[in-house]
Design a protein around this motif. Structure first.
Motif, PDB file in Angstrom:
ATOM      1  N   ASN A  26       0.803  -1.222   0.000  1.00 29.80           N
ATOM      2  CA  ASN A  26       0.000   0.000   0.000  1.00 29.80           C
ATOM      3  C   ASN A  26       0.838   1.275   0.000  1.00 29.80           C
ATOM      4  O   ASN A  26       0.438   2.269  -0.585  1.00 29.80           O
ATOM      5  CB  ASN A  26      -0.947   0.022   1.191  1.00 29.80           C
ATOM      6  N   ILE A  56      -2.285  -5.707  -2.486  1.00 29.82           N
ATOM      7  CA  ILE A  56      -2.744  -4.555  -1.722  1.00 29.82           C
ATOM      8  C   ILE A  56      -3.525  -5.058  -0.518  1.00 29.82           C
ATOM      9  O   ILE A  56      -4.340  -5.968  -0.639  1.00 29.82           O
ATOM     10  CB  ILE A  56      -3.644  -3.654  -2.601  1.00 29.82           C
ATOM     11  N   ASP A  91      -8.694   0.110   0.216  1.00 32.72           N
ATOM     12  CA  ASP A  91      -7.485   0.655  -0.399  1.00 32.72           C
ATOM     13  C   ASP A  91      -7.284   0.122  -1.806  1.00 32.72           C
ATOM     14  O   ASP A  91      -6.829   0.846  -2.689  1.00 32.72           O
ATOM     15  CB  ASP A  91      -6.254   0.343   0.454  1.00 32.72           C
TER      16      ASP A  91
END
Length: 175
Positions: free
Chosen positions: A74, A123, A128
């Motif tokens: 991320n 991820i 996100d």
């Protein structure tokens, strides 16, 4: 080797850290600390590490079918201790060069061995993934085949499993 003996396919996750890599921790391996701020050298080191590892595995008949570039990336990969502790600023110029070098290493191994290897980015958190996947692509990281998503209820609530399914469906529809 044991997985192969049992007829299983293999995913090799390059964590790119001496410790666990997760959305809050993406520290460069200590061996690469001297080059962490030299992007051309770090990029070259990453390319060579991945290609050499895959070539070595191929020599043993153990080339994986799937390679994951980083784990829960991320905020990026291969961050200096200072960058890693600085929070959640994503340097896309830096990260896109690193991800693309890693992807290119896998593609070059594919070309030289004649064997297909799928590439995943990973991820954490479906919420996100919904905005990060397009960020990868808009910053020129496009050579991957799979978007992997981690979902842990205790960390990712209030996102529900149904909402996670919707994120996945949207990513599939878009990409």
């Amino acid at each position: 080797q044991r997985a192969r003996e049992r007829g299983m396919r293999v995913l090799l996750d390059f964590h790119l850290s001496d410790n666990w890599a997760d959305p809050g921790k993406q520290r460069v391996p200590d061996a690469w600390l001297p080059v962490v701020d030299n992007l051309p050298l770090l990029t070259d080191s990453l390319y060579n590490y991945i290609s050499r590892t895959l070539f070595d595995l191929d020599q043993e008949g153990l080339l994986p079918e799937l390679v994951q570039i980083g784990n829960e990336t991320n905020k990026g990969i291969l961050l200096s201790p200072e960058e890693d502790n600085a929070g959640w600023v994503i340097d896309w110029d830096r990260n896109s060069q690193l991800f693309n070098a890693a992807i290119q290493a896998v593609r070059d191994v594919e070309a030289l061995t004649g064997k297909n290897i799928l590439i995943a980015i990973h991820i954490a958190d479906p919420a996100d993934a919904a905005w990060l996947a397009p960020e990868f692509i808009s910053h020129g990281v496009t050579g991957f085949d799979i978007i992997g998503i981690s979902y842990y209820w205790q960390y990712h609530k209030p996102v529900t499993i149904d909402q996670t399914g919707s994120v996945i469906a949207a990513l599939i529809s878009t990409y």
